[in-house]
Design a protein around this motif. Structure first.
Motif, PDB file in Angstrom:
ATOM      1  N   TYR A 257       0.829  -1.210   0.000  1.00 33.52           N
ATOM      2  CA  TYR A 257       0.000   0.000   0.000  1.00 33.52           C
ATOM      3  C   TYR A 257       0.865   1.262   0.000  1.00 33.52           C
ATOM      4  N   ARG A 258       1.959   1.219   0.758  1.00 42.66           N
ATOM      5  CA  ARG A 258       2.848   2.391   0.827  1.00 42.66           C
ATOM      6  C   ARG A 258       3.489   2.678  -0.533  1.00 42.66           C
ATOM      7  N   LEU A 259       3.925   1.620  -1.216  1.00 44.19           N
ATOM      8  CA  LEU A 259       4.558   1.817  -2.513  1.00 44.19           C
ATOM      9  C   LEU A 259       3.541   2.207  -3.582  1.00 44.19           C
ATOM     10  N   ALA A 260       2.326   1.690  -3.471  1.00 49.38           N
ATOM     11  CA  ALA A 260       1.268   2.094  -4.400  1.00 49.38           C
ATOM     12  C   ALA A 260       0.956   3.577  -4.217  1.00 49.38           C
ATOM     13  N   GLU A 261       0.967   4.031  -2.976  1.00 49.08           N
ATOM     14  CA  GLU A 261       0.722   5.458  -2.712  1.00 49.08           C
ATOM     15  C   GLU A 261       1.844   6.315  -3.304  1.00 49.08           C
ATOM     16  N   ALA A 262       3.089   5.828  -3.190  1.00 51.29           N
ATOM     17  CA  ALA A 262       4.215   6.566  -3.765  1.00 51.29           C
ATOM     18  C   ALA A 262       4.081   6.651  -5.286  1.00 51.29           C
ATOM     19  N   ALA A 263       3.659   5.573  -5.914  1.00 52.80           N
ATOM     20  CA  ALA A 263       3.482   5.571  -7.371  1.00 52.80           C
ATOM     21  C   ALA A 263       2.342   6.478  -7.790  1.00 52.80           C
ATOM     22  N   SER A 264       1.327   6.586  -6.941  1.00 47.63           N
ATOM     23  CA  SER A 264       0.146   7.394  -7.264  1.00 47.63           C
ATOM     24  C   SER A 264       0.448   8.886  -7.340  1.00 47.63           C
ATOM     25  N   LYS A 265       1.585   9.286  -6.838  1.00 48.83           N
ATOM     26  CA  LYS A 265       1.978  10.696  -6.952  1.00 48.83           C
ATOM     27  C   LYS A 265       2.322  11.060  -8.387  1.00 48.83           C
ATOM     28  N   HIS A 266       2.594  10.055  -9.197  1.00 42.50           N
ATOM     29  CA  HIS A 266       3.029  10.291 -10.579  1.00 42.50           C
ATOM     30  C   HIS A 266       2.087   9.687 -11.621  1.00 42.50           C
ATOM     31  N   LEU A 267       1.294   8.684 -11.224  1.00 38.97           N
ATOM     32  CA  LEU A 267       0.447   7.953 -12.174  1.00 38.97           C
ATOM     33  C   LEU A 267      -1.020   8.048 -11.768  1.00 38.97           C
ATOM     34  N   ASP A 268      -1.893   8.079 -12.761  1.00 36.10           N
ATOM     35  CA  ASP A 268      -3.334   8.237 -12.484  1.00 36.10           C
ATOM     36  C   ASP A 268      -3.992   6.951 -12.028  1.00 36.10           C
ATOM     37  N   TYR A 269      -3.486   5.799 -12.488  1.00 35.36           N
ATOM     38  CA  TYR A 269      -4.150   4.542 -12.197  1.00 35.36           C
ATOM     39  C   TYR A 269      -3.145   3.545 -11.590  1.00 35.36           C
ATOM     40  N   VAL A 270      -3.213   3.395 -10.281  1.00 32.22           N
ATOM     41  CA  VAL A 270      -2.330   2.457  -9.566  1.00 32.22           C
ATOM     42  C   VAL A 270      -3.210   1.495  -8.782  1.00 32.22           C
ATOM     43  N   TYR A 271      -2.966   0.207  -8.959  1.00 32.93           N
ATOM     44  CA  TYR A 271      -3.770  -0.826  -8.321  1.00 32.93           C
ATOM     45  C   TYR A 271      -2.867  -1.741  -7.480  1.00 32.93           C
ATOM     46  N   THR A 272      -3.416  -2.220  -6.372  1.00 29.35           N
ATOM     47  CA  THR A 272      -2.684  -3.189  -5.561  1.00 29.35           C
ATOM     48  C   THR A 272      -3.213  -4.579  -5.872  1.00 29.35           C
ATOM     49  N   GLY A 273      -2.337  -5.579  -5.758  1.00 28.44           N
ATOM     50  CA  GLY A 273      -2.740  -6.958  -6.062  1.00 28.44           C
ATOM     51  C   GLY A 273      -2.229  -7.934  -5.032  1.00 28.44           C
ATOM     52  N   ASN A 274      -2.938  -9.029  -4.859  1.00 24.02           N
ATOM     53  CA  ASN A 274      -2.601 -10.119  -3.932  1.00 24.02           C
ATOM     54  C   ASN A 274      -2.651  -9.685  -2.478  1.00 24.02           C
ATOM     55  N   CYS A 275      -3.367  -8.608  -2.176  1.00 33.60           N
ATOM     56  CA  CYS A 275      -3.414  -8.097  -0.795  1.00 33.60           C
ATOM     57  C   CYS A 275      -4.677  -8.563  -0.072  1.00 33.60           C
TER      58      CYS A 275
END
Length: 275
Positions: A257-275
């Protein structure tokens, strides 16, 4: 006579009868041939979201097909029983491009939209993908390729005219990490740039504890992707123990979740998987 395979960055120089490190290409009579052509090891009707694709035909199903062989050597591979197998595997059965395309059409009544080439690395046997995909496209169905992106642009261009969507593994964002899994980061980056211009593209990064789980690396990865198009979807997924890392611990959910949030600062569509 020794012959060099030009499909990927390894440039395997093969003697007559020898198979490359992908186990799917061989020197036969002085010509590099596709040794896994039509050799199917896995076949299933899956939700398209399982590829994973979230912004391509959501809610539909797709016939997923795999063979044997892969040109990487990821120690955490979930499909190692086929991706690391060779022509000696007993799981394989021959299915011609015509027969496979026909099966896809028969499954339209069950919601099938086409064929996804997946499970092992499909593009080490690109000739089968190209031939089948042309028939699938002619039938009005869709083609999806799930790939590690570790092949030359010339190979990509053989199949891209028939492909509607790809999920490409961007496994990390350092050369050291790619060296560890037997790959090359720049090859994958070039592949992604070319693929984006030809079809719908989504990316997947599997987060492996202690390997590619820093916020700094994820930030660099996401900024690079955004430099192509910030609307490219990125799947940030959780590692589970498998293959040579069967004794390791799964990725902490909060890390994903933390890394997905970091990616979301630059990308419009970020999804987490296997969580």
């Amino acid at each position: 006579m020794k012959k060099e395979c030009r499909v990927c960055m390894h440039h395997c120089a093969l003697e007559e009868g020898q198979t490359g490190r992908c186990r799917a290409r061989a020197n036969k009579g002085g010509t590099i041939v596709c040794a896994n052509y039509g050799q199917v090891t896995a076949l299933a009707l899956d939700p398209v979201e399982k590829k994973p694709l979230r912004r391509f035909c959501p809610g539909t199903k797709i016939l997923s097909v795999g063979s044997f062989g892969c040109n990487l050597n990821c120690p955490f591979c979930q499909n190692h029983d086929i991706s690391m197998a060779d022509a000696g595997t007993k799981r394989k059965v021959f299915i011609s491009p015509e027969e496979l395309a026909g099966r896809a059409q028969e499954l339209e009544t069950e919601g099938n939209i086409g064929i996804a080439y997946t499970y092992n690395e499909p593009l080490v046997g690109y000739e089968y993908i190209r031939d089948t995909a042309a028939l699938v496209r002619k039938a009005g169905l869709k083609n999806v390729v799930v790939t590690n992106g570790s092949v030359k642009e010339e190979v990509l261009m053989e199949v891209l005219p028939f492909v509607d969507a790809m999920n490409i593994d961007l496994k990390g964002f350092t050369e050291g990490y790619y060296l560890m899994i037997g790959g090359d980061l720049e090859t994958v980056k070039r592949f992604i740039r070319h693929a984006v211009g030809g079809c719908h593209v989504e990316l997947t990064t599997l987060i492996v504890p202690g390997q590619n789980d820093s916020a700094g690396e994820m930030g660099r990865l996401a900024r690079w992707v955004a430099g192509i198009d910030r609307k490219i979807p990125l799947h940030v997924t959780r590692f589970f123990p498998a293959f040579r890392m069967a004794d390791d611990s799964p990725t902490d959910v909060h890390t994903v979740y933390r890394l997905a949030e970091a990616a979301s600062k630059h990308l419009d569509y970020v999804y987490t998987g296997n969580c």
